[in-house]
Design an enzyme around this catalytic site. Structure first.
Site, mmCIF file in Angstrom:
data_model
loop_
_atom_site.group_PDB
_atom_site.id
_atom_site.type_symbol
_atom_site.label_atom_id
_atom_site.label_comp_id
_atom_site.label_asym_id
_atom_site.label_seq_id
_atom_site.Cartn_x
_atom_site.Cartn_y
_atom_site.Cartn_z
ATOM 1 N N MET A 22 13.294 24.034 1.604
ATOM 2 C CA MET A 22 12.678 23.128 0.635
ATOM 3 C C MET A 22 13.708 22.389 -0.218
ATOM 4 O O MET A 22 13.521 21.231 -0.570
ATOM 5 C CB MET A 22 11.731 23.937 -0.255
ATOM 6 C CG MET A 22 10.917 23.103 -1.203
ATOM 7 S SD MET A 22 9.828 24.138 -2.201
ATOM 8 C CE MET A 22 8.343 24.147 -1.230
ATOM 9 N N TYR A 47 16.488 30.216 7.595
ATOM 10 C CA TYR A 47 15.249 30.957 7.841
ATOM 11 C C TYR A 47 15.035 31.206 9.330
ATOM 12 O O TYR A 47 15.307 30.329 10.161
ATOM 13 C CB TYR A 47 14.050 30.175 7.308
ATOM 14 C CG TYR A 47 13.914 30.221 5.819
ATOM 15 C CD1 TYR A 47 13.771 31.426 5.139
ATOM 16 C CD2 TYR A 47 13.932 29.057 5.066
ATOM 17 C CE1 TYR A 47 13.644 31.464 3.761
ATOM 18 C CE2 TYR A 47 13.808 29.088 3.681
ATOM 19 C CZ TYR A 47 13.662 30.293 3.041
ATOM 20 O OH TYR A 47 13.538 30.331 1.672
ATOM 21 N N LYS A 102 0.839 -1.204 0.000
ATOM 22 C CA LYS A 102 0.000 0.000 0.000
ATOM 23 C C LYS A 102 0.871 1.249 0.000
ATOM 24 O O LYS A 102 2.072 1.168 0.221
ATOM 25 C CB LYS A 102 -0.943 -0.016 1.206
ATOM 26 C CG LYS A 102 -0.273 0.052 2.565
ATOM 27 C CD LYS A 102 -1.302 -0.162 3.690
ATOM 28 C CE LYS A 102 -0.616 -0.284 5.035
ATOM 29 N NZ LYS A 102 -1.012 0.715 6.012
#
Lengths: 363, 363
Positions: B304, B252, B37
């Protein structure tokens, strides 16, 4: 009563376009580039770039990797595509084939570029102003020859704290950027800000702003109410409603125990659909029952395919009803806060999962 | 010096197969079904199922959704494919076309099934024994007619705490399962355990075990050393090495400040590649420099596309070297622990990202 089993992800491209236009209006004197890296934060870069190109007139796009530029090129035929992680042996073919523009962030990459230049492409130089991530430090800039400096078509940097309007780092980075640009690249265009910096006003906008997170509906100016429209909505079906007897445990590792008789709903979505497991025993879902919004706490651990929530006080809930996972009243930012992270990370995860029934509005 | 820009994900199907065989040997009297799955936990269900079918002789597969069963059917032509989230209007076509077997977990779904039966398919019934997730409660079982009970081909339940060998819930659920099976389904086969339950011994194995996490290399018996082989390896290139002056901030929101002069490496991977942002200022990466393994702490926030790490003490590191993100000495379980989650969630995220240079060993 219809029984669905899969969750639904709805992506509103019209709202995304409205956000882009609102941000573009805010930065009237700067080019409004769109950031579609990371597959447009998981929302499908081909579809997003095409919408912005066709309906928003966008002609400047940022991606992180050459392969991401290659994927969107045919949808934005004459646009500039800037590649933030730069160029290397693994991507040079994409750059040549699709006329991508590298953002060069280190002296080593620049040396490599000089041996592997692509006709007709003027790279961007990234300079470091305080984030201490990719970028030429001043000591690196001082070593560039005047011929080297003429290689570049734009100078770029990135802000560390632009989501906090009053943070001293903003002015500090702006001062650094001004000084370094004036000293090393006085004549070429400049780009400093992403969405969050764009809200800091004209001083921060320079010649090009890079609109990403806010365009996708994230509040990148969290010191005030979000002015962007929601772009993603997630729902998932209730597969079962069951009684939870007092004293029983819920979920893996038995992290929740009922101190009184309760009612459970088992919802067909989980971390295998990108919903953060850190929402276990913390997050919430919502049920809109005939217009009345009901909050239901997530109890026990989120599992890969299911969330269990406490619906003791949700009247008239039925198997087959949809739990609202992300909506106008529980946004990406709300989920990010509850999950102990930021909305950016959640958005980047959700859209990459293939089990959603996926709908685009305004495609 | 070659400059790569993309991270690399290597999936070792031979190790996955060895893990499957080891688990199969452990559960000699039970059928060894494979759980694929969530796109085989992000590793590509088509490829994983094909390997297990062709080289492992596996003839029983579990997925969560009908659409997942549809995707693997052509690679496992005569195998049983069980669908854990059951069947609904959104998936019945997949069930019919691909001869999938639903696991029915609620009375409502069973009522729907009786109106929408598929010729030749005998569904599995899921019963609740202590997890308080999907499954018929005893009050639901008591309402089944003897004709109803004959509908089912297997009875299934799921353990909550099987990764903790001495947890009282294991015996509690086993007792419940024994009692309910004897009372309501004495004659059909039974399945209780996933990987973790399989390690609890023959009492927990019944007629079929459902091998997932351990097969993918996760330690599902963390009370002892992992006996599985690693299946995934992740590396990412160093794009830049730079000095970090004392007093400077990193990343950041400026969450890291250097208390002395340090050296940074900027590595080309981030949460956009599925690396959890909760590793910010906590996680670590490794560098193998001529056979010597060097640990380097992640500093500042993960972004990211990039991780920044402290390489002050890593000698002879060069731009272009590869940071080892997941390896034999920093496994999925190690990363899960550092990230405040479990390896399952990390594995489920990583493989879904398309920016990796992806390599399969043993395909």
């Amino acid at each position: 009563m219809p029984i669905l089993t899969r969750p639904i992800l709805e992506i509103n491209l019209n709202n995304l376009l409205d956000n882009y236009k609102q941000l573009k209006a805010l930065s009237a004197h700067a080019e409004a580039a769109a950031v579609v890296k990371d597959d447009a934060y998981g929302l499908n870069a081909e579809i997003v770039a095409q919408k912005l190109y066709n309906d928003g007139g966008c002609r400047n796009f940022f991606v992180a990797h050459g392969i991401e530029g290659e994927r969107i090129r045919k949808f934005v035929p004459d646009a500039n595509i800037f590649v933030l992680q730069g160029i290397g042996e693994d991507s040079i073919d994409s750059f040549k084939k699709c006329k991508l523009t590298p953002v060069i962030g280190s002296p080593e990459m620049f040396e490599w570029w000089k041996q592997n230049k692509i006709e007709g492409i003027k790279p961007v130089i990234q300079i470091e102003t305080g984030l201490n991530r990719l970028g030429f430090r001043e000591s690196d800039l001082a070593k560039l020859s005047s011929a080297d400096k003429k290689e570049f078509g734009m100078v770029l940097s990135h802000l560390a704290c632009a989501d906090a309007k009053e943070h001293f780092m903003n002015q500090h980075q702006l001062d650094n950027f001004r000084r370094l640009k004036a000293k090393y690249f006085p004549k070429i265009p400049a780009s400093l800000s992403a969405s969050d910096g764009t809200f800091l006003g004209p001083d921060y906008q320079w010649d090009m702003v890079r609109l990403g997170a806010a365009m996708y509906g994230i509040n990148t100016a969290p010191y005030r109410e979000n002015q962007m429209k929601s772009v993603v909505e997630v729902k998932a079906p209730v597969l079962q409603i069951a009684n939870l007897p007092k004293g029983d445990f819920v979920g893996y590792s038995a992290t929740y125990r009922a101190t009184e008789d309760r009612k459970l709903a088992i919802v067909s979505i989980g971390y295998g659909d990108g919903i953060p497991r850190s929402l276990s025993n913390v997050g919430k879902v919502f049920f809109n029952i005939c217009g009345r919004i009901n909050e239901a706490r997530i109890i026990g651990r989120l599992s890969m395919d299911n969330i269990i929530c406490d619906v003791t006080n949700v009247e008239n809930l039925q198997v087959g009803d949809m739990a609202e996972i992300l909506s106008d009243y529980y946004t990406l930012d709300d989920m990010g806060r509850d999950a102990g992270t930021i909305s950016y990370e959640i958005l980047s995860r959700i859209g990459k999962n293939t089990r959603y029934i996926r709908k685009y509005i305004g495609k």
